[in-house]
Enzyme design. Structure first.
Site, PDB file in Angstrom:
ATOM      1  N   CYS A  43       0.811  -1.219   0.000  1.00 23.10           N
ATOM      2  CA  CYS A  43       0.000   0.000   0.000  1.00 23.10           C
ATOM      3  C   CYS A  43       0.849   1.277   0.000  1.00 23.10           C
ATOM      4  O   CYS A  43       0.549   2.216  -0.708  1.00 23.10           O
ATOM      5  CB  CYS A  43      -0.937  -0.001   1.203  1.00 23.10           C
ATOM      6  SG  CYS A  43      -1.498  -1.636   1.711  1.00 23.10           S
ATOM      7  N   ASP A  75      -4.169  -3.557   6.773  1.00 21.77           N
ATOM      8  CA  ASP A  75      -5.355  -4.321   7.190  1.00 21.77           C
ATOM      9  C   ASP A  75      -5.365  -5.699   6.554  1.00 21.77           C
ATOM     10  O   ASP A  75      -5.712  -6.690   7.203  1.00 21.77           O
ATOM     11  CB  ASP A  75      -6.618  -3.565   6.790  1.00 21.77           C
ATOM     12  CG  ASP A  75      -6.736  -2.300   7.598  1.00 21.77           C
ATOM     13  OD1 ASP A  75      -6.240  -1.269   7.138  1.00 21.77           O
ATOM     14  OD2 ASP A  75      -7.288  -2.373   8.705  1.00 21.77           O
ATOM     15  N   CYS A 116      -2.370   3.527   2.842  1.00 20.64           N
ATOM     16  CA  CYS A 116      -3.204   2.513   3.487  1.00 20.64           C
ATOM     17  C   CYS A 116      -4.182   3.149   4.488  1.00 20.64           C
ATOM     18  O   CYS A 116      -3.914   4.211   5.056  1.00 20.64           O
ATOM     19  CB  CYS A 116      -2.321   1.478   4.174  1.00 20.64           C
ATOM     20  SG  CYS A 116      -3.215  -0.032   4.608  1.00 20.64           S
ATOM     21  N   ASP A 117      -5.273   2.441   4.713  1.00 24.31           N
ATOM     22  CA  ASP A 117      -6.483   2.981   5.339  1.00 24.31           C
ATOM     23  C   ASP A 117      -6.287   4.033   6.437  1.00 24.31           C
ATOM     24  O   ASP A 117      -6.743   5.155   6.324  1.00 24.31           O
ATOM     25  CB  ASP A 117      -7.299   1.833   5.957  1.00 24.31           C
ATOM     26  CG  ASP A 117      -7.683   0.770   4.949  1.00 24.31           C
ATOM     27  OD1 ASP A 117      -7.164   0.781   3.820  1.00 24.31           O
ATOM     28  OD2 ASP A 117      -8.498  -0.090   5.302  1.00 24.31           O
ATOM     29  N   LYS A 118      -5.675   3.621   7.544  1.00 26.97           N
ATOM     30  CA  LYS A 118      -5.637   4.520   8.709  1.00 26.97           C
ATOM     31  C   LYS A 118      -4.702   5.700   8.517  1.00 26.97           C
ATOM     32  O   LYS A 118      -4.811   6.709   9.207  1.00 26.97           O
ATOM     33  CB  LYS A 118      -5.199   3.765   9.976  1.00 26.97           C
ATOM     34  CG  LYS A 118      -6.308   3.259  10.834  1.00 26.97           C
ATOM     35  CD  LYS A 118      -7.014   2.143  10.177  1.00 26.97           C
ATOM     36  CE  LYS A 118      -5.967   1.144   9.792  1.00 26.97           C
ATOM     37  NZ  LYS A 118      -6.419   0.140   8.842  1.00 26.97           N
ATOM     38  N   CYS A 188      -5.468  -0.864  -2.017  1.00 27.10           N
ATOM     39  CA  CYS A 188      -6.463  -1.810  -2.537  1.00 27.10           C
ATOM     40  C   CYS A 188      -7.303  -1.115  -3.617  1.00 27.10           C
ATOM     41  O   CYS A 188      -7.709   0.039  -3.464  1.00 27.10           O
ATOM     42  CB  CYS A 188      -7.324  -2.326  -1.401  1.00 27.10           C
ATOM     43  SG  CYS A 188      -6.368  -3.366  -0.271  1.00 27.10           S
ATOM     44  N   GLU A 439     -11.584  -5.544  11.977  1.00 31.48           N
ATOM     45  CA  GLU A 439     -12.434  -5.695  10.796  1.00 31.48           C
ATOM     46  C   GLU A 439     -12.797  -7.170  10.621  1.00 31.48           C
ATOM     47  O   GLU A 439     -12.030  -8.048  10.979  1.00 31.48           O
ATOM     48  CB  GLU A 439     -11.709  -5.182   9.552  1.00 31.48           C
ATOM     49  CG  GLU A 439     -11.501  -3.679   9.581  1.00 31.48           C
ATOM     50  CD  GLU A 439     -10.827  -3.164   8.325  1.00 31.48           C
ATOM     51  OE1 GLU A 439     -10.261  -3.967   7.562  1.00 31.48           O
ATOM     52  OE2 GLU A 439     -10.866  -1.937   8.112  1.00 31.48           O
ATOM     53  N   SER A 465     -14.066  -4.208   6.870  1.00 30.77           N
ATOM     54  CA  SER A 465     -13.194  -3.768   5.802  1.00 30.77           C
ATOM     55  C   SER A 465     -14.026  -3.050   4.758  1.00 30.77           C
ATOM     56  O   SER A 465     -15.209  -3.340   4.581  1.00 30.77           O
ATOM     57  CB  SER A 465     -12.530  -4.989   5.166  1.00 30.77           C
ATOM     58  OG  SER A 465     -12.045  -4.671   3.884  1.00 30.77           O
TER      59      SER A 465
HETATM   60 FE1  FES Z   1      -3.562  -1.214   2.670  1.00 29.74          FE
HETATM   61 FE2  FES Z   1      -5.890  -2.119   1.552  1.00 29.74          FE
HETATM   62  S1  FES Z   1      -4.622  -3.104   3.060  1.00 29.74           S
HETATM   63  S2  FES Z   1      -4.894  -0.211   1.300  1.00 29.74           S
END
Ligand code: FES
Length: 549
Positions: A43, A75, A116-118, A188, A439, A465
């Site tokens: 990511c 994640d 990445c997400d967070k 992702c 998640e 997720s």
């Molecule tokens: Fe990092 Fe989806 S696990 S963006």
């Protein structure tokens, strides 16, 4: 007074000389560049190169760049392991670490490189706290994989697990899919949490439109990163601080973007947290109200259609989404964008690819209803989030099957103990209960893969997720760890979900619930140490964004 001119800061100058700086450079405004690079996941894998490009842009525009790094947690790599508990907690640690570096080094401006997400909400939270002119650079999505003639993403991987369990896919095919699903660096590859939050950063005004949606490995990304360095210097000259950018109108637009693009349930948590850091009023119900009014106008996975982030970029990107939302009167235009443009400028500059089929309009949406709904009721007095995913309103009534952990539920699914009509309740997975609100993709993916995605509901005080879909309700508050009603549910109790009414109810007489409440004892669990202990002691409710401040 600059370090170069302050007689008492000679010791500090000696360290800057040690880093090869001249006195002329020491007189320049200092731009901190926060990279969330880690070598543990695809990511954020490009962030070091991007940081170097941002630094070149800052330098060319007369600033002095100073790079630093934070942690980041994947994640996908931690999913279905105890490591998942660290995921949401990392948001707080990343925010705190950027804030601490900003406070320590007194940067004149900041660029935060996120993926990445967070990392996205974390950076925005820190920038709001520091309140110096700031730009967010979203590092970009992964290309889709290609497998047996079709585009695939990480969503296909998780759903393939369920298909294997019911015999529709064998292990050899699953392994082959794994080799093709994720072809290189990037986040992702559809409108999952990372891309949802990257878009939120644009609609909040902190990330320049037209840069975040360039894929991570596209050649244009490095040049765009250099532009971000220059934009940071212009933001400094214009004093474009987060307190001037992060307004109620900007927050409204960000919520609209989540609804219109079929975004992730995690956006609810992160928007609430960002609002609190920015001192803006936002109640969880407001997000539900916007989602009810705004249709899904992009055909992106997982809620709008089958398109990937690459398809969106080729179609015209988020700038085209801005144009469509402005045409529908759904955005508030009196906002400040960090690059100095107006939303009308962004819309006018959008380049729509003729014949594209990814960005629709409010008149011709992909789904009439927005992505999310906020429910309240006797099972969630403080609210919860339903991933509606553009489905029509529905009512689901069924018997509860209760699990005190995600792991126990996973085993039950594998053993075929979940049947159509059930309402799975997974509890003690909330912010304090998990701890870390893990998640549940390792549950929702196999449910969809087994063909139970629309006949079984899942209710939890944990979260989902961005890849998850199905009848899923998360963030139930108060959480079980704090004795919320979800802690009182027993196997066989009737649970009713009514999305049109906006309710989630447990059909158990109040006298019976009072008896259960009186007898309730919080289950014993392993003693946590270190950061988990600190987190449990400070984290608040999911309905307030699960912040620790
Ligand atoms: Fe990092 Fe989806 S696990 S963006």
């Amino acid at each position: 007074m600059s370090i170069a001119d302050d007689p008492d800061r000679a010791p500090a100058r000696s360290h800057l000389y040690a880093m090869g700086m001249s006195e002329e450079e020491m007189r320049r405004p200092v731009v901190g560049i926060a990279s969330t690079w880690t070598g543990t996941m695809p990511c954020n894998l490009t962030h070091r190169e991007l940081a170097a490009e941002v630094a070149a842009g800052v330098r060319a525009a007369g600033g002095l760049p100073m790079e630093f790094n934070t942690i980041a947690v994947s994640d996908n790599l931690t999913m279905h392991t105890p490591g998942m508990r660290a995921s949401l907690i990392s948001r707080e640690v990343i925010a705190d670490s950027i804030e601490l570096m900003g406070r320590a080094h007194q940067f004149d401006a900041l660029v935060a490189i996120v993926g990445c997400d967070k990392t996205v909400p974390a950076a925005i939270m820190a920038l709001a706290r520091l309140d110096v002119p700031s730009v967010v650079l979203y590092s970009g999505s992964m290309m889709p994989g290609r497998w047996r003639g079709r585009d695939v993403t990480i969503q296909d991987m998780w759903e393939a697990l369920g298909e294997r369990e019911v015999g529709r896919m064998d292990q050899a095919d699953l392994d082959d899919l794994a080799r093709h699903a994720c072809p290189g660096a990037g986040t992702c590859a559809a409108q999952y949490t990372a891309n949802t939050m990257g878009t939120v950063a644009e609609f909040l005004g902190l990330a320049p439109f037209g840069i975040g949606d360039i894929p991570a490995v596209a050649g244009e990304k490095n040049a765009a990163a250099r532009r971000v360095g220059e934009i940071a210097m212009r933001a400094l000259a214009a004093d474009a601080r987060p307190s001037r950018v992060l307004t109620e109108d900007a927050l409204h637009n960000a919520i609209v973007s989540v609804a219109a693009m079929g975004g992730s349930t995690n956006a609810v948590l992160h928007l609430l947290a960002i609002a609190r850091e920015a001192g803006l009023p936002l109640e969880i119900d407001r997000i539900g109200e916007v989602c009810r009014e705004v249709p899904i106008i992009t055909g992106l996975k997982p809620s709008g259609g089958d398109a990937t982030a690459l398809d969106l970029w080729k179609a015209g990107g988020t700038s085209l989404v801005v144009r469509r939302l402005l045409e529908a009167g759904l955005l508030r235009e009196s906002v400040t964008l960090v690059d100095g443009r107006s939303l009308a400028d962004v819309a006018a500059q959008a380049q729509e690819t003729p014949g594209q089929k990814v960005v629709g309009s409010a008149d011709e949406p992909f789904k009439r209803r927005g992505a999310l709904a906020i429910l309240r009721g006797s099972l969630a007095p403080d609210g919860c989030v339903l991933k509606l995913g553009g489905k029509d309103d529905f009512r689901h009534e069924g018997p509860a099957k209760v699990f005190d952990s995600e792991a126990d539920c996973y085993v039950a699914i594998q053993e075929g103990r979940i049947v159509a009509g059930d309402v799975i309740v997974v509890r003690y997975e909330g912010p304090a209960g998990g701890p870390g609100m893990r998640e549940m993709l390792s549950i929702t993916g196999p449910l969809v893969g087994r063909g139970l995605g629309t006949s079984v509901a899942l209710v939890t005080d944990g979260r989902f997720s961005g890849v998850s879909h199905g009848l899923v309700i998360g963030h139930v508050a108060p959480e079980a760890y704090h004795g919320g009603p979800i802690a009182l549910v027993r196997d066989g109790d009737t649970v009713v979900i009514d999305s049109a009414a906006g309710t989630l109810d447990l059909l158990v007489p109040e006298a019976e619930l009072a008896e259960r409440r009186a007898a309730w004892v919080r289950p014993e669990r392993e003693v946590e140490r270190g950061v988990l202990t600190k987190y449990v002691a400070t984290v608040g409710s999911a309905s307030d964004g699960a912040v620790t401040a």
